[in-house]
Enzyme design. Sequence first.
Site, PDB file in Angstrom:
ATOM      1  N   ASP A  67       0.584  -1.385  -0.029  1.00 45.28           N
ATOM      2  CA  ASP A  67      -0.110   0.064  -0.343  1.00 45.28           C
ATOM      3  C   ASP A  67       0.583   1.108   0.052  1.00 45.28           C
ATOM      4  O   ASP A  67       2.078   0.743   0.523  1.00 45.28           O
ATOM      5  CB  ASP A  67      -1.349   0.075   1.569  1.00 45.28           C
ATOM      6  CG  ASP A  67      -0.249  -0.366   2.473  1.00 45.28           C
ATOM      7  OD1 ASP A  67       0.857  -0.555   2.658  1.00 45.28           O
ATOM      8  OD2 ASP A  67      -1.200  -1.425   3.868  1.00 45.28           O
ATOM      9  N   ASN A 135      -7.953  -2.991  14.473  1.00 42.08           N
ATOM     10  CA  ASN A 135      -8.985  -3.876  13.729  1.00 42.08           C
ATOM     11  C   ASN A 135      -8.742  -4.916  13.483  1.00 42.08           C
ATOM     12  O   ASN A 135     -10.176  -5.322  12.372  1.00 42.08           O
ATOM     13  CB  ASN A 135      -9.649  -2.163  13.378  1.00 42.08           C
ATOM     14  CG  ASN A 135      -8.875  -1.913  12.354  1.00 42.08           C
ATOM     15  OD1 ASN A 135      -7.893  -2.771  11.774  1.00 42.08           O
ATOM     16  ND2 ASN A 135      -9.469  -0.744  11.726  1.00 42.08           N
ATOM     17  N   HIS A 137      -7.573  -4.629  10.222  1.00 39.21           N
ATOM     18  CA  HIS A 137      -7.138  -4.423   9.078  1.00 39.21           C
ATOM     19  C   HIS A 137      -5.485  -5.640   8.142  1.00 39.21           C
ATOM     20  O   HIS A 137      -4.797  -5.759   8.967  1.00 39.21           O
ATOM     21  CB  HIS A 137      -6.710  -3.454   8.440  1.00 39.21           C
ATOM     22  CG  HIS A 137      -5.680  -2.255   8.573  1.00 39.21           C
ATOM     23  ND1 HIS A 137      -6.050  -1.619   9.568  1.00 39.21           N
ATOM     24  CD2 HIS A 137      -4.288  -2.811   9.522  1.00 39.21           C
ATOM     25  CE1 HIS A 137      -4.541  -0.474   9.898  1.00 39.21           C
ATOM     26  NE2 HIS A 137      -4.259  -1.953   9.045  1.00 39.21           N
TER      27      HIS A 137
HETATM   28  C1  F6R Z   1       1.614  -1.395   6.324  1.00 40.22           C
HETATM   29  C2  F6R Z   1       0.052  -2.508   6.353  1.00 40.22           C
HETATM   30  C3  F6R Z   1      -0.738  -2.250   7.010  1.00 40.22           C
HETATM   31  C4  F6R Z   1       0.008  -2.701   8.557  1.00 40.22           C
HETATM   32  C5  F6R Z   1      -0.668  -2.841  10.099  1.00 40.22           C
HETATM   33  C6  F6R Z   1       0.373  -3.214  11.273  1.00 40.22           C
HETATM   34  O1  F6R Z   1       1.879  -2.437   4.592  1.00 40.22           O
HETATM   35  O2  F6R Z   1      -0.545  -2.501   5.215  1.00 40.22           O
HETATM   36  O3  F6R Z   1      -1.698  -3.543   7.416  1.00 40.22           O
HETATM   37  O4  F6R Z   1       1.035  -4.083   8.527  1.00 40.22           O
HETATM   38  O5  F6R Z   1      -1.593  -0.803  10.702  1.00 40.22           O
HETATM   39  O6  F6R Z   1       1.375  -2.011  11.819  1.00 40.22           O
HETATM   40  P1  F6R Z   1       2.129  -2.202  12.497  1.00 40.22           P
HETATM   41  O7  F6R Z   1       3.057  -3.145  12.020  1.00 40.22           O
HETATM   42  O8  F6R Z   1       3.204  -0.739  12.231  1.00 40.22           O
HETATM   43  O9  F6R Z   1       1.642  -2.077  13.953  1.00 40.22           O
END
Ligand code: F6R
Length: 241
Positions: A67, A135, A137
Amino acid sequence: MRIIIAQDYQELSDRASRIIVGLITEKPDAVLGLATGSTPIGLYQKLIEKYREKVLSFEKIKTFNLDEYYGLSPEHPQSYHYFMRKQLFDHVDIKPESINIPRGVGAEPEVLCQEYNEKLKTANIDLQVLGIGNNGHIGFNEPGTSFNQETFVVELAAETREANKRFFSSIDEVPRHAITMGIKNIMEAKKILLLASGVSKAPAIKRLIYGPISEEFPASVLKNHPDVTVILDREAASMIK
Ligand code: F6R
């Protein structure tokens, strides 16, 4: 899903790096799907170490990132282009033309999505690295996203903007939109490696493991994938038996 519980973040990063080193050793022209965020930083550091020790080369590797924020140029310090250069690409021998990240600027967001989705159609990703949001995602596929979704422009959930504001000087600077691989694109990877570290991820991991498969919790789709490895540290695993 194969679940590995590491003692701490160092061990989590080391185990993840060993999986990737194994893949690259077997297939020097492997295609990697990569993530940004805090979680994979330790993994990227280990990969840089292995590159310096000449254990592996990225010369034939291709990468596709999950992303990018819409509206941030590749030079913006909070863009995911910038993050990837600083955390990995600037330190290894990957060819610039082998790096693929959605463009965050340069055209209407729908055009940028279509462009990236076309690339993904022939990408054949061998292994996709994922983090997980509190959440549930994955990528920026927020709760409620269809499992059939391909690359799209997402309006970031308030909690995601809140979680990411630590990187910006104020919440107003956190972009409101991002371009993300859809869940369908993610599920096309041959293997998936999901990493989660820290106690804040424990409820999401509990729900991933014990909860139902539901679009309300995007990561739950991974239970439908035939080859998923989840690596947790003890804190992230603290709510599972
Ligand atoms: C990053 C992404 C997000 C992160 C998620 C966890 O490219 O797509 O889904 O993997 O938000 O983020 P962190 O690792 O900062 O807790």
